[in-house]
Design a protein around this motif. Structure first.
Motif, short mmCIF file in Angstrom:
data_model
loop_
_atom_site.label_atom_id
_atom_site.label_comp_id
_atom_site.label_asym_id
_atom_site.label_seq_id
_atom_site.Cartn_x
_atom_site.Cartn_y
_atom_site.Cartn_z
N ALA A 278 46.94 42.07 35.83
CA ALA A 278 46.17 40.83 35.73
C ALA A 278 45.46 40.52 37.05
O ALA A 278 44.30 40.09 37.07
N VAL A 279 46.17 40.73 38.18
CA VAL A 279 45.57 40.48 39.48
C VAL A 279 44.41 41.45 39.73
O VAL A 279 43.32 41.04 40.17
N LEU A 280 44.61 42.72 39.44
CA LEU A 280 43.54 43.71 39.62
C LEU A 280 42.33 43.39 38.77
O LEU A 280 41.18 43.48 39.22
N ARG A 445 40.46 28.58 37.55
CA ARG A 445 40.81 28.79 36.15
C ARG A 445 42.21 29.36 36.08
O ARG A 445 42.70 29.94 37.06
N PHE A 446 42.85 29.22 34.94
CA PHE A 446 44.25 29.59 34.79
C PHE A 446 44.40 30.68 33.74
O PHE A 446 43.76 30.64 32.69
N VAL A 447 45.27 31.65 34.07
CA VAL A 447 45.48 32.80 33.19
C VAL A 447 46.98 32.98 32.97
O VAL A 447 47.73 33.15 33.95
N PRO A 448 47.46 32.95 31.73
CA PRO A 448 48.87 33.26 31.49
C PRO A 448 49.11 34.76 31.62
O PRO A 448 48.26 35.57 31.22
N VAL A 449 50.26 35.14 32.17
CA VAL A 449 50.58 36.55 32.37
C VAL A 449 51.93 36.84 31.71
O VAL A 449 52.92 36.17 31.98
#
Length: 467
Positions: A278-280, A445-449
Motif C-alpha cells: 500500500a505504501v509503495l 486522504r485515508f486508505v484502509p490496509v
C-alpha cells in the motif's frame, strides 16, 4: 565517572556496613584501567550517600590494549568518552570494590543484606544506545522509578540536538545486592559495548548476576545479546541455559499468547506485506523519486524501495543503531554494486529533533512508528516532519485500535504491542491527520490496509498527505 548510592533507612549509616566501606574516611583502589575512589558526601542517621568515582586513564588503556579498537596511533584511542561515562568499567569496579555487597554478604549486618531498603542510585553520565524508552524498558520492569535527564551534544550549538548521554536516577525498595546486580549487567547493555574480549566466562557472569530476574525480564534477549557483545553463539548458549527448566508463569504466558495471536492474524491477512504494498502504491501514484523512511527499523520497506528503479534516492533513518546494523545486513549494503549503493543511505537520528538530513526528499514514509511515541512528544514529531522536513508527500500508517477486538487473547483495552504508547480509532486518527494537514498546508486522504471488516474497519489505517 560518578555513581552515588543513597538510602534513608534508619540508621542510614548502615549503608557503610553493607558496602564494607567506612563513611569516616575516603578510600582508593587500584583497578586495571585506573583508580576507584569511595567516599561519603553525606552520612547521617537520616540519610547516607556513598560515592564511587572512577578515574580512567585513556592513554594507559591504549598502552595496555584495553581501549577502543583500531590502530595504536588513532586519535579515537586517546580521545573518547570512556573516562567520563558509565560503562563496563563501572561493572568491573563494582565487582572489585563492592564485591561482598554485590554477592549479598555483610559480616556486621547480615540481616540487612537480604532486606529491601529504600535505595537511590544516580549515574552522572550514562550512554543510552536506544534512548530513554530503552532505558525505561530495562529498569522499570524491575520495579524502579526512573528519572532521566538528556544532555545536549553541545550546549553551545543547540542545533546539533541531543546526545545519547543521560543523567539517570533509579529509586526502589530493594536489597542492595539486587540493585548492584542490575547495574552490573544493565550498564554495559545500555552502552552496548565492553572494554574487553568476551568469552564463555561472560555467560557465567551474566547468569550469576541475572539470577532471579533475567529469565522473566521482557527484554532478556536484547540484554543477553548486548551483554555478550552480539556474539551469536554465546547468546544462543546463554539463552538456552537461562530458560532451561524455567516456568515463566502467567504473565509471560499471557504475553506469549498475545504475540502469537497477533502473528497468526498477520500471517492470515499478510498484513505486513499489504502495508508495504500500500505504501509503495501511494508513492508510485504520487510520482516520488526520492524517499526518506522515518523510523525505518530493520529495513523491510527499504529493501522493497531498493528493488524499484523509479526510486533514485532512498534514505532510512532510525534512532536505534542496532536496528540500522540489522538493516545494513538485510540490504547487503557492503555487497551492492556501486550504482545501487549510491542510491541508498542509512542515518541514525531521532524523529523528535530537527534534522537537515530529512529535507529535500519528494516523500517521507512513517510506517507503524507514531504509536511508539509518548503522546506529549507528538507535537515535536509533527513539526520535524511537516514543518521542517516538509516533503511533498507523507505516507503514514498506524494500527486501527477498533480492530483489536479481532485479536484472540488480546485483553479489552490492551495494545497490540508492549511498546505502543497509544493506539487510535479511525475517528481519532482522521481527526489528528486533518489537523496536521490544515496546520501545515497539506491535503490528506485515508486508505484502509488489510482485510476490511464491516464493523471495525481494517487492521491498519493509512493517511497520504500531499502538499
Amino acid at each position: 565517572m560518578l555513581l552515588t548510592l543513597s538510602t534513608t533507612h534508619s540508621p542510614a549509616t548502615d549503608l557503610g556496613y553493607l558496602l564494607h566501606k567506612s563513611p569516616h574516611k575516603p578510600q582508593s583502589f587500584d583497578v586495571s584501567f585506573g583508580t576507584a575512589h569511595v567516599f561519603y558526601p553525606e552520612a547521617t542517621e537520616q540519610r547516607c550517600t556513598a560515592a564511587l568515582l572512577l578515574e580512567v586513564d585513556p592513554v594507559a588503556l591504549v598502552r595496555e590494549r584495553k581501549g577502543p579498537s583500531g590502530d595504536g596511533g588513532a586519535l579515537e584511542q586517546y580521545v573518547n568518552d570512556r573516562p567520563y561515562v558509565a560503562s563496563s568499567f563501572l561493572s568491573v569496579a563494582l565487582s572489585r570494590v563492592f564485591g561482598a555487597a554485590l554477592s549479598g554478604r555483610s559480616r556486621e549486618r547480615p540481616e540487612l543484606a537480604t532486606r529491601a531498603l529504600p535505595l537511590t542510585a544516580r549515574l552522572s553520565v550514562l550512554p543510552c544506545r536506544g534512548g530513554e524508552p530503552f532505558l525505561r524498558r530495562l529498569f522499570e520492569p524491575l520495579g524502579y522509578s526512573v528519572t532521566a535527564t538528556r544532555h545536549a551534544l553541545d550546549e553551545t550549538v543547540p542545533e546539533w540536538g541531543p546526545s545519547r548521554y543521560f543523567t539517570v536516577t533509579l529509586q526502589a525498595d530493594k536489597p542492595l545486592s539486587d540493585l548492584l546486580s542490575h547495574l552490573y549487567v544493565l550498564v554495559p547493555v545500555l552502552d552496548d559495548d565492553k572494554h574487553y574480549w568476551v568469552t564463555e566466562d561472560e555467560i557465567d557472569k551474566l547468569l550469576r548476576h541475572g539470577e532471579g530476574w533475567l529469565a522473566s525480564h521482557p527484554e532478556r534477549e536484547v540484554i543477553t545479546r548486548r551483554y555478550l557483545r552480539h556474539q551469536r553463539s554465546l547468546a544462543r548458549e546463554a539463552m538456552s541455559r537461562l530458560l532451561e527448566g524455567e516456568d515463566t508463569g502467567v504473565t509471560d504466558a499471557a504475553e506469549t499468547a498475545r504475540d502469537e495471536a497477533e502473528a497468526t492474524l498477520e500471517r492470515r491477512v499478510s498484513l505486513d506485506e499489504q502495508r508495504r504494498e500500500a505504501v509503495l502504491t501511494a508513492l508510485v501514484e504520487q510520482g516520488a523519486a526520492s524517499v526518506v523512511d522515518v523510523g525505518c527499523g530493520e529495513g523491510k520497506l527499504l529493501r522493497a524501495l531498493l528493488q524499484e528503479r523509479r526510486f533514485t534516492r532512498i534514505t532510512g533513518m532510525d534512532v536505534s543503531t542496532r536496528a540500522l546494523e540489522v538493516a545494513a545486513e538485510r540490504l547487503k549494503l557492503e555487497r551492492l554494486p556501486d550504482l545501487q549503493r549510491q542510491r541508498i543511505q542509512l542515518l541514525q537520528g531521532s524523529l523528535l529533533y530537527r534534522d537537515a538530513r530529512l529535507s529535500g526528499h519528494d516523500a517521507a514514509t512513517v510506517v507503524e512508528v507514531i504509536e511508539h511515541l509518548e503522546p506529549p512528544r507528538l507535537t515535536a514529531f509533527e513539526r520535524v516532519l511537516f514543518e521542517w522536513a516538509r516533503p511533498g508527500v507523507v505516507v503514514l500508517t498506524t494500527p486501527n485500535a477498533e480492530y483489536n477486538v479481532r485479536f484472540e487473547g488480546l485483553a479489552p483495552g490492551a495494545f497490540r504491542h508492549k511498546d505502543h504508547r497509544f493506539e487510535w480509532t479511525r475517528a481519532q486518527f482522521e481527526s489528528w491527520a486533518r489537523r496536521q494537514a490544515e496546520r501545515f498546508g497539506y491535503g490528506v486522504r485515508f486508505v484502509p490496509v488489510g482485510t476490511l471488516d464491516a464493523e471495525v474497519g481494517a487492521p491498519t489505517q493509512m493517511a497520504v498527505f500531499t502538499r
